[in-house]
Design a protein around this motif. Structure first.
Motif, PDB file in Angstrom:
ATOM      1  N   ARG A  80       0.836  -1.205   0.000  1.00 21.62           N
ATOM      2  CA  ARG A  80       0.000   0.000   0.000  1.00 21.62           C
ATOM      3  C   ARG A  80       0.871   1.255   0.000  1.00 21.62           C
ATOM      4  O   ARG A  80       0.615   2.200  -0.750  1.00 21.62           O
ATOM      5  N   ALA A  81       1.906   1.265   0.839  1.00 23.68           N
ATOM      6  CA  ALA A  81       2.807   2.429   0.922  1.00 23.68           C
ATOM      7  C   ALA A  81       3.524   2.662  -0.404  1.00 23.68           C
ATOM      8  O   ALA A  81       3.694   3.812  -0.830  1.00 23.68           O
ATOM      9  N   LEU A  82       3.926   1.581  -1.064  1.00 25.05           N
ATOM     10  CA  LEU A  82       4.596   1.711  -2.361  1.00 25.05           C
ATOM     11  C   LEU A  82       3.641   2.293  -3.406  1.00 25.05           C
ATOM     12  O   LEU A  82       4.005   3.210  -4.148  1.00 25.05           O
ATOM     13  N   ALA A  83       2.429   1.791  -3.454  1.00 28.86           N
ATOM     14  CA  ALA A  83       1.448   2.305  -4.418  1.00 28.86           C
ATOM     15  C   ALA A  83       1.161   3.782  -4.162  1.00 28.86           C
ATOM     16  O   ALA A  83       1.096   4.582  -5.101  1.00 28.86           O
ATOM     17  N   LEU A  84       1.030   4.171  -2.912  1.00 28.52           N
ATOM     18  CA  LEU A  84       0.772   5.574  -2.584  1.00 28.52           C
ATOM     19  C   LEU A  84       1.955   6.459  -2.960  1.00 28.52           C
ATOM     20  O   LEU A  84       1.769   7.557  -3.495  1.00 28.52           O
TER      21      LEU A  84
END
Length: 190
Positions: free
Chosen positions: A85-89
Protein backbone atom coordinates in the motif's frame (compact mmCIF):
# COMPACT_ATOMS: atom_id res chain seq x y z
CA UNK A 1 33.24 21.83 -11.15
CA UNK A 2 32.39 24.99 -13.06
CA UNK A 3 31.82 28.15 -11.03
CA UNK A 4 29.58 30.85 -12.40
CA UNK A 5 30.88 34.38 -12.21
CA UNK A 6 27.34 35.51 -11.42
CA UNK A 7 26.62 32.86 -8.81
CA UNK A 8 30.02 32.55 -7.21
CA UNK A 9 29.28 28.93 -6.24
CA UNK A 10 29.85 25.68 -8.11
CA UNK A 11 26.91 23.84 -9.62
CA UNK A 12 26.06 20.33 -8.51
CA UNK A 13 24.37 17.69 -10.59
CA UNK A 14 21.62 17.51 -7.95
CA UNK A 15 21.00 21.25 -8.25
CA UNK A 16 20.88 20.98 -12.03
CA UNK A 17 18.53 17.97 -11.91
CA UNK A 18 16.20 19.60 -9.40
CA UNK A 19 15.94 22.81 -11.43
CA UNK A 20 15.40 20.82 -14.63
CA UNK A 21 12.62 18.83 -12.96
CA UNK A 22 10.92 22.07 -11.86
CA UNK A 23 11.03 23.30 -15.47
CA UNK A 24 9.62 19.98 -16.69
CA UNK A 25 6.84 20.21 -14.11
CA UNK A 26 5.95 23.66 -15.42
CA UNK A 27 6.21 23.02 -19.17
CA UNK A 28 6.74 19.34 -19.86
CA UNK A 29 9.88 17.86 -21.37
CA UNK A 30 9.39 20.19 -24.32
CA UNK A 31 9.50 23.17 -21.91
CA UNK A 32 12.98 22.27 -20.75
CA UNK A 33 15.91 23.78 -22.60
CA UNK A 34 19.51 24.27 -21.59
CA UNK A 35 19.06 28.05 -21.96
CA UNK A 36 15.99 28.11 -19.70
CA UNK A 37 17.78 25.90 -17.21
CA UNK A 38 20.82 28.18 -17.21
CA UNK A 39 18.58 31.20 -16.60
CA UNK A 40 16.83 29.35 -13.76
CA UNK A 41 20.21 28.60 -12.17
CA UNK A 42 21.67 32.04 -13.00
CA UNK A 43 24.62 30.58 -14.91
CA UNK A 44 26.02 30.72 -18.41
CA UNK A 45 24.42 27.95 -20.50
CA UNK A 46 27.85 26.58 -21.39
CA UNK A 47 28.59 25.86 -17.72
CA UNK A 48 25.85 23.20 -17.74
CA UNK A 49 27.79 21.18 -20.29
CA UNK A 50 30.53 20.59 -17.70
CA UNK A 51 27.97 18.37 -15.95
CA UNK A 52 25.73 16.95 -18.69
CA UNK A 53 26.41 16.42 -22.39
CA UNK A 54 22.99 17.55 -23.63
CA UNK A 55 19.35 18.08 -22.78
CA UNK A 56 18.68 14.47 -23.76
CA UNK A 57 21.39 13.27 -21.37
CA UNK A 58 19.91 15.43 -18.60
CA UNK A 59 16.39 14.10 -19.18
CA UNK A 60 17.77 10.56 -19.18
CA UNK A 61 19.51 11.23 -15.86
CA UNK A 62 16.32 12.63 -14.33
CA UNK A 63 14.36 9.61 -15.56
CA UNK A 64 16.95 7.17 -14.25
CA UNK A 65 16.92 8.75 -10.80
CA UNK A 66 13.17 9.37 -10.57
CA UNK A 67 12.33 6.48 -8.28
CA UNK A 68 15.28 7.34 -6.04
CA UNK A 69 13.36 10.55 -5.26
CA UNK A 70 10.22 8.67 -4.16
CA UNK A 71 9.46 7.84 -0.55
CA UNK A 72 9.70 4.09 -0.99
CA UNK A 73 8.70 1.89 1.95
CA UNK A 74 11.54 0.73 4.14
CA UNK A 75 12.52 -2.88 4.56
CA UNK A 76 11.06 -3.18 8.03
CA UNK A 77 8.85 -5.58 9.91
CA UNK A 78 5.61 -4.14 8.49
CA UNK A 79 3.36 -6.71 6.83
CA UNK A 80 3.81 -6.93 3.08
CA UNK A 81 0.26 -5.66 2.58
CA UNK A 82 1.13 -2.38 4.34
CA UNK A 83 4.39 -2.09 2.43
CA UNK A 84 2.57 -2.66 -0.89
CA UNK A 85 0.00 0.00 0.00
CA UNK A 86 2.81 2.43 0.92
CA UNK A 87 4.60 1.71 -2.36
CA UNK A 88 1.45 2.31 -4.42
CA UNK A 89 0.77 5.57 -2.58
CA UNK A 90 4.37 6.77 -3.06
CA UNK A 91 4.26 5.90 -6.75
CA UNK A 92 0.91 7.65 -7.18
CA UNK A 93 2.05 10.73 -5.27
CA UNK A 94 5.20 11.02 -7.38
CA UNK A 95 3.18 10.73 -10.60
CA UNK A 96 0.85 13.49 -9.39
CA UNK A 97 3.77 15.72 -8.40
CA UNK A 98 5.66 15.21 -11.67
CA UNK A 99 3.12 14.20 -14.34
CA UNK A 100 5.24 15.34 -17.31
CA UNK A 101 8.19 13.25 -16.14
CA UNK A 102 5.97 10.28 -15.31
CA UNK A 103 4.36 10.34 -18.78
CA UNK A 104 7.76 10.79 -20.45
CA UNK A 105 9.14 7.76 -18.59
CA UNK A 106 6.16 5.64 -19.62
CA UNK A 107 6.43 6.76 -23.24
CA UNK A 108 10.02 5.48 -23.25
CA UNK A 109 9.86 1.77 -22.41
CA UNK A 110 13.64 1.48 -22.21
CA UNK A 111 13.62 3.76 -19.17
CA UNK A 112 10.86 2.02 -17.22
CA UNK A 113 12.28 -1.41 -18.10
CA UNK A 114 15.50 -0.69 -16.17
CA UNK A 115 15.16 -3.31 -13.44
CA UNK A 116 17.94 -1.71 -11.38
CA UNK A 117 15.60 1.18 -10.49
CA UNK A 118 14.80 1.21 -6.75
CA UNK A 119 11.08 0.97 -7.57
CA UNK A 120 11.51 -2.51 -9.04
CA UNK A 121 13.82 -3.66 -6.26
CA UNK A 122 11.34 -2.60 -3.57
CA UNK A 123 8.39 -4.12 -5.43
CA UNK A 124 10.24 -7.43 -5.88
CA UNK A 125 11.17 -7.45 -2.17
CA UNK A 126 7.52 -6.92 -1.20
CA UNK A 127 6.33 -9.60 -3.62
CA UNK A 128 8.81 -12.07 -2.12
CA UNK A 129 7.37 -11.27 1.33
CA UNK A 130 3.91 -11.93 -0.12
CA UNK A 131 5.06 -15.39 -1.20
CA UNK A 132 5.36 -14.86 -4.94
CA UNK A 133 7.70 -17.56 -6.28
CA UNK A 134 11.03 -16.28 -7.63
CA UNK A 135 10.20 -17.49 -11.14
CA UNK A 136 7.00 -15.40 -11.16
CA UNK A 137 8.44 -12.15 -9.75
CA UNK A 138 9.04 -10.44 -13.09
CA UNK A 139 5.64 -11.27 -14.56
CA UNK A 140 3.82 -10.36 -11.34
CA UNK A 141 5.63 -7.05 -10.90
CA UNK A 142 5.06 -6.16 -14.56
CA UNK A 143 1.32 -6.87 -14.29
CA UNK A 144 0.95 -4.94 -11.04
CA UNK A 145 2.91 -2.00 -12.45
CA UNK A 146 0.74 -1.99 -15.58
CA UNK A 147 -2.42 -2.09 -13.48
CA UNK A 148 -1.43 0.84 -11.23
CA UNK A 149 0.09 2.78 -14.15
CA UNK A 150 -3.14 2.39 -16.12
CA UNK A 151 -5.09 3.82 -13.21
CA UNK A 152 -2.66 6.76 -12.90
CA UNK A 153 -2.73 7.42 -16.65
CA UNK A 154 -6.54 7.42 -16.60
CA UNK A 155 -6.42 9.88 -13.74
CA UNK A 156 -3.86 12.17 -15.42
CA UNK A 157 -5.93 12.19 -18.61
CA UNK A 158 -9.06 13.18 -16.68
CA UNK A 159 -10.94 9.87 -17.09
CA UNK A 160 -11.60 9.49 -13.37
CA UNK A 161 -13.94 11.70 -11.34
CA UNK A 162 -12.04 14.43 -9.52
CA UNK A 163 -14.56 15.12 -6.77
CA UNK A 164 -13.04 15.44 -3.31
CA UNK A 165 -11.51 12.14 -2.28
CA UNK A 166 -12.63 10.23 -5.38
CA UNK A 167 -9.13 9.72 -6.77
CA UNK A 168 -7.86 8.48 -3.41
CA UNK A 169 -10.83 6.10 -3.14
CA UNK A 170 -10.13 4.77 -6.64
CA UNK A 171 -6.47 4.19 -5.78
CA UNK A 172 -7.45 2.59 -2.47
CA UNK A 173 -9.82 0.21 -4.28
CA UNK A 174 -7.14 -0.69 -6.83
CA UNK A 175 -4.59 -1.43 -4.10
CA UNK A 176 -7.11 -3.53 -2.16
CA UNK A 177 -7.86 -5.54 -5.31
CA UNK A 178 -4.14 -6.13 -5.75
CA UNK A 179 -3.60 -7.13 -2.11
CA UNK A 180 -6.58 -9.51 -2.10
CA UNK A 181 -5.54 -10.95 -5.43
CA UNK A 182 -2.01 -11.60 -4.21
CA UNK A 183 -3.32 -13.12 -0.99
CA UNK A 184 -5.47 -15.48 -3.05
CA UNK A 185 -2.68 -16.42 -5.44
CA UNK A 186 0.02 -16.96 -2.82
CA UNK A 187 -2.14 -18.61 -0.16
CA UNK A 188 -1.14 -22.24 0.29
CA UNK A 189 -3.78 -24.53 -1.13
CA UNK A 190 -4.72 -27.57 0.82
Amino acid sequence: MAVSARRGAPLSIEEISSAALRLMDAGGVEGLSMRKLAAELDVNPMSLYHHVASKDALVELICATATARMRLPADDDAPWQEQLRALALAYHQYARQHPALWIHIHNNPRVIADRTMPLWQVLDRILRLAGVPEGELRRTSDVLHAFVSGLILSELQGHLPEEAGEIERSLGLAVELIVRGLEGVTRPRG
